[in-house]
Enzyme design. Structure first.
Site, PDB file in Angstrom:
ATOM      1  N   HIS A  85     -10.945  -8.478   0.143  1.00 30.06           N
ATOM      2  CA  HIS A  85      -9.776  -7.767  -0.393  1.00 30.06           C
ATOM      3  C   HIS A  85      -8.503  -8.416   0.139  1.00 30.06           C
ATOM      4  CE1 HIS A  85      -6.877  -4.547  -1.117  1.00 30.06           C
ATOM      5  NE2 HIS A  85      -7.733  -4.074  -2.016  1.00 30.06           N
ATOM      6  N   GLU A 154      -7.222  -9.338  -8.342  1.00 31.97           N
ATOM      7  CA  GLU A 154      -6.133  -8.486  -7.879  1.00 31.97           C
ATOM      8  C   GLU A 154      -4.921  -9.360  -7.568  1.00 31.97           C
ATOM      9  OE1 GLU A 154      -6.825  -6.387  -4.254  1.00 31.97           O
ATOM     10  OE2 GLU A 154      -7.628  -8.131  -3.220  1.00 31.97           O
TER      11      GLU A 154
END
Length: 230
Positions: A85, A154
């Protein structure tokens, strides 16, 4: 890093009551903090909602203070895990090499990793989006089984910044990601300011298979609206 065990249980009760019947192929995964995983696992037993963790270490055990192993996660019913992430890369020194090790560890334990890739605003402004994404994928996926994988795009510049990645641009980059994979049907998600008011437009894009939801997942009705998109 939100929600205690009590808050997680309350969230889950409200969220489950808001869910509508959805197609069988639609997967719903809650990636909770480590302290909430056990209590949520018990509540989700035999549920349509699957449980995921937010990170995994590559070792089975050892002197790695603050980390968590695949054995610890699978013991309490976790089936998915987020790896790489942007916040892990930005704040905690994750590199493509450590991301790769975590991906391999997840798969060794039968977990499905959700690999996150994406560029910063500076990288986008200097025209590096494509090269950054392709470089991340080439390094992160060394020896990784793409038959057991989810990828999430992302764009870091669109997370909590007020900047928005247009749906068509997200679709274009996800198409690029798909072209770099060996397995064509790897699920690829979009993550970056996903909200109830843009989920329908996002999911109308042909290359986007799902979404990785951040802030909008913290409120049960908001997240349920996203899950219930038509």
């Amino acid at each position: 890093m939100y929600k205690t065990q009590r808050e997680s249980s309350e969230f889950l009760q409200k969220f489950m009551s808001e869910l509508e019947p959805t197609p069988e192929q639609r997967d719903i995964i809650l990636c909770a903090p480590f302290t909430a995983l056990d209590v949520m696992s018990k509540s989700l037993h035999n549920s349509r909602v699957q449980l995921g963790a937010q990170n995994i270490h590559w070792a089975e055990e050892g002197a790695y203070t603050g980390e968590i192993s695949g054995l610890m996660l699978t013991e309490i019913g976790v089936r998915y895990v987020i790896v790489g992430h942007s916040e892990r890369r930005q704040y905690f020194g994750e590199t493509d090499e450590t991301v790769n090790q975590r991906l391999l560890a997840a798969q060794r334990h039968g977990l499905t990793p959700i690999l996150c890739v994406g560029e910063t605003k500076q990288q986008r402004d200097t025209g590096e989006t494509e090269s950054i994404i392709c470089n991340q994928l080439s390094k992160d996926l060394v020896n990784v089984d793409q038959e057991n994988l989810i990828v999430a795009y992302e764009p870091i510049w669109a997370i909590g910044t007020g900047d928005t990645c247009e749906e068509s641009e997200a679709n274009r980059v996800i198409g690029l990601i798909r072209s770099q994979l060996k397995v064509s049907d790897v699920p690829i998600q979009y993550g970056g300011s996903v909200k109830p008011n843009n989920i329908d437009a996002i999911m109308a894009q042909p290359e986007i298979d799902g979404v990785l939801v951040g802030g909008a997942s913290l409120e049960p009705a908001s997240f349920a609206r996203i899950v219930n998109y038509q």
